[in-house]
Design a protein around this motif. Structure first.
Motif, mmCIF file in Angstrom:
data_model
loop_
_atom_site.group_PDB
_atom_site.id
_atom_site.type_symbol
_atom_site.label_atom_id
_atom_site.label_comp_id
_atom_site.label_asym_id
_atom_site.label_seq_id
_atom_site.Cartn_x
_atom_site.Cartn_y
_atom_site.Cartn_z
ATOM 1 N N UNK A 39 8.393 -10.544 23.278
ATOM 2 C CA UNK A 39 7.043 -10.876 22.842
ATOM 3 C C UNK A 39 6.996 -10.857 21.315
ATOM 4 N N UNK A 40 6.929 -12.022 20.714
ATOM 5 C CA UNK A 40 6.897 -12.173 19.262
ATOM 6 C C UNK A 40 5.746 -11.368 18.650
ATOM 7 N N UNK A 41 4.545 -11.511 19.213
ATOM 8 C CA UNK A 41 3.375 -10.830 18.642
ATOM 9 C C UNK A 41 3.530 -9.315 18.662
ATOM 10 N N UNK A 42 4.130 -8.775 19.714
ATOM 11 C CA UNK A 42 4.332 -7.326 19.782
ATOM 12 C C UNK A 42 5.338 -6.877 18.719
ATOM 13 N N UNK A 43 6.418 -7.626 18.553
ATOM 14 C CA UNK A 43 7.410 -7.273 17.536
ATOM 15 C C UNK A 43 6.793 -7.312 16.143
ATOM 16 N N UNK A 44 5.993 -8.320 15.872
ATOM 17 C CA UNK A 44 5.330 -8.435 14.563
ATOM 18 C C UNK A 44 4.338 -7.289 14.372
ATOM 19 N N UNK A 45 3.623 -6.925 15.417
ATOM 20 C CA UNK A 45 2.669 -5.818 15.318
ATOM 21 C C UNK A 45 3.382 -4.531 14.942
ATOM 22 N N UNK A 46 4.502 -4.249 15.573
ATOM 23 C CA UNK A 46 5.284 -3.070 15.167
ATOM 24 C C UNK A 46 5.597 -3.148 13.668
ATOM 25 N N UNK A 47 6.152 -4.266 13.239
ATOM 26 C CA UNK A 47 6.610 -4.417 11.855
ATOM 27 C C UNK A 47 5.474 -4.313 10.844
ATOM 28 N N UNK A 48 4.291 -4.755 11.217
ATOM 29 C CA UNK A 48 3.158 -4.729 10.285
ATOM 30 C C UNK A 48 2.730 -3.319 9.912
ATOM 31 N N UNK A 49 3.082 -2.329 10.719
ATOM 32 C CA UNK A 49 2.624 -0.969 10.464
ATOM 33 C C UNK A 49 3.703 -0.071 9.870
ATOM 34 N N UNK A 50 4.846 -0.625 9.509
ATOM 35 C CA UNK A 50 5.878 0.168 8.848
ATOM 36 C C UNK A 50 5.464 0.453 7.410
ATOM 37 N N UNK A 51 6.024 1.526 6.872
ATOM 38 C CA UNK A 51 5.795 1.825 5.462
ATOM 39 C C UNK A 51 6.872 1.099 4.661
ATOM 40 N N UNK A 52 6.437 0.172 3.837
ATOM 41 C CA UNK A 52 7.344 -0.610 3.017
ATOM 42 C C UNK A 52 7.397 0.006 1.617
ATOM 43 N N UNK A 53 8.593 0.301 1.145
ATOM 44 C CA UNK A 53 8.776 0.850 -0.190
ATOM 45 C C UNK A 53 8.695 -0.281 -1.199
ATOM 46 N N UNK A 54 7.872 -0.074 -2.197
ATOM 47 C CA UNK A 54 7.657 -1.126 -3.203
ATOM 48 C C UNK A 54 8.957 -1.497 -3.898
ATOM 49 N N UNK A 55 9.060 -2.758 -4.325
ATOM 50 C CA UNK A 55 10.215 -3.157 -5.140
ATOM 51 C C UNK A 55 10.235 -2.385 -6.451
ATOM 52 N N UNK A 56 11.369 -2.363 -7.111
ATOM 53 C CA UNK A 56 11.487 -1.669 -8.388
ATOM 54 C C UNK A 56 10.583 -2.332 -9.437
ATOM 55 N N UNK A 57 10.307 -1.607 -10.519
ATOM 56 C CA UNK A 57 9.426 -2.133 -11.570
ATOM 57 C C UNK A 57 9.950 -3.419 -12.176
ATOM 58 N N UNK A 58 11.265 -3.535 -12.364
ATOM 59 C CA UNK A 58 11.837 -4.760 -12.914
ATOM 60 C C UNK A 58 11.568 -5.951 -12.012
ATOM 61 N N UNK A 59 11.638 -5.744 -10.706
ATOM 62 C CA UNK A 59 11.392 -6.822 -9.747
ATOM 63 C C UNK A 59 9.921 -7.219 -9.747
ATOM 64 N N UNK A 60 9.022 -6.254 -9.830
ATOM 65 C CA UNK A 60 7.585 -6.541 -9.877
ATOM 66 C C UNK A 60 7.266 -7.347 -11.134
ATOM 67 N N UNK A 61 7.844 -6.944 -12.265
ATOM 68 C CA UNK A 61 7.613 -7.673 -13.521
ATOM 69 C C UNK A 61 8.101 -9.110 -13.405
ATOM 70 N N UNK A 62 9.291 -9.331 -12.857
ATOM 71 C CA UNK A 62 9.800 -10.697 -12.694
ATOM 72 C C UNK A 62 8.881 -11.530 -11.797
ATOM 73 N N UNK A 63 8.394 -10.940 -10.703
ATOM 74 C CA UNK A 63 7.473 -11.656 -9.813
ATOM 75 C C UNK A 63 6.198 -12.045 -10.544
ATOM 76 N N UNK A 64 5.655 -11.129 -11.349
ATOM 77 C CA UNK A 64 4.430 -11.419 -12.082
ATOM 78 C C UNK A 64 4.636 -12.497 -13.125
ATOM 79 N N UNK A 65 5.789 -12.509 -13.759
ATOM 80 C CA UNK A 65 6.073 -13.534 -14.769
ATOM 81 C C UNK A 65 6.255 -14.911 -14.120
ATOM 82 N N UNK A 66 6.825 -14.936 -12.911
ATOM 83 C CA UNK A 66 7.001 -16.203 -12.190
ATOM 84 C C UNK A 66 5.681 -16.731 -11.677
#
Length: 143
Positions: free
Chosen positions: A115-142
């Protein structure tokens, strides 16, 4: 893996129907040893789902289109998480969640009659660790 209250979770990621492409470049170089990337779930027309992680989601989904075609199936839809640095951990937990419900189809990332929707529901509630500051800065500049 810690689950989050619905009001505190990360943005739920991106959905894509068959034939669409992600709306922005999904590629990264990180300043730390664990590369930032995305967790994904792909739904195939033969009832199989694939869970995995990648640092280049666009190419990975494209590759799954080709692989599915080889076995006579198609990618129906997909989900991509927010960008994060703990992809190994989130992928492992998602695999464990899927194993509780569905049998393996091939390898340890493909699940039959899933069940795709069930798998996605599980994944949506995981704790995701933010990218490093250098990566955030590059994303913002792009931006």
């Amino acid at each position: 893996m810690e689950f989050l209250d619905i009001d505190k979770r990360c943005t739920p990621g991106l959905y894509g129907p068959r034939g669409t492409r992600p709306g922005h470049a999904f590629w990264t170089n990180c300043d730390h040893s664990s590369k930032c990337g995305w967790l994904y779930v792909i739904d195939f027309s033969d009832g199989v789902i694939k869970v995995g992680r990648t640092t280049d989601a666009r190419q990975r989904i494209k590759r799954h289109h080709w692989d599915a075609h080889k076995r006579g199936a198609e990618v129906r839809r997909w989900w991509i998480s927010v960008k994060h640095s703990n992809t190994s951990e989130t992928e492992g937990v998602l695999k464990q969640c899927c194993l509780r419900h569905w049998r393996l189809f091939d390898g340890d990332e493909y699940f039959a009659n899933a069940d795709f929707d069930m798998a996605v529901t599980y994944a949506m509630f995981f704790r995701y660790t933010r990218p490093c500051n250098g990566e955030i800065l590059r994303d913002n500049l792009r931006g």
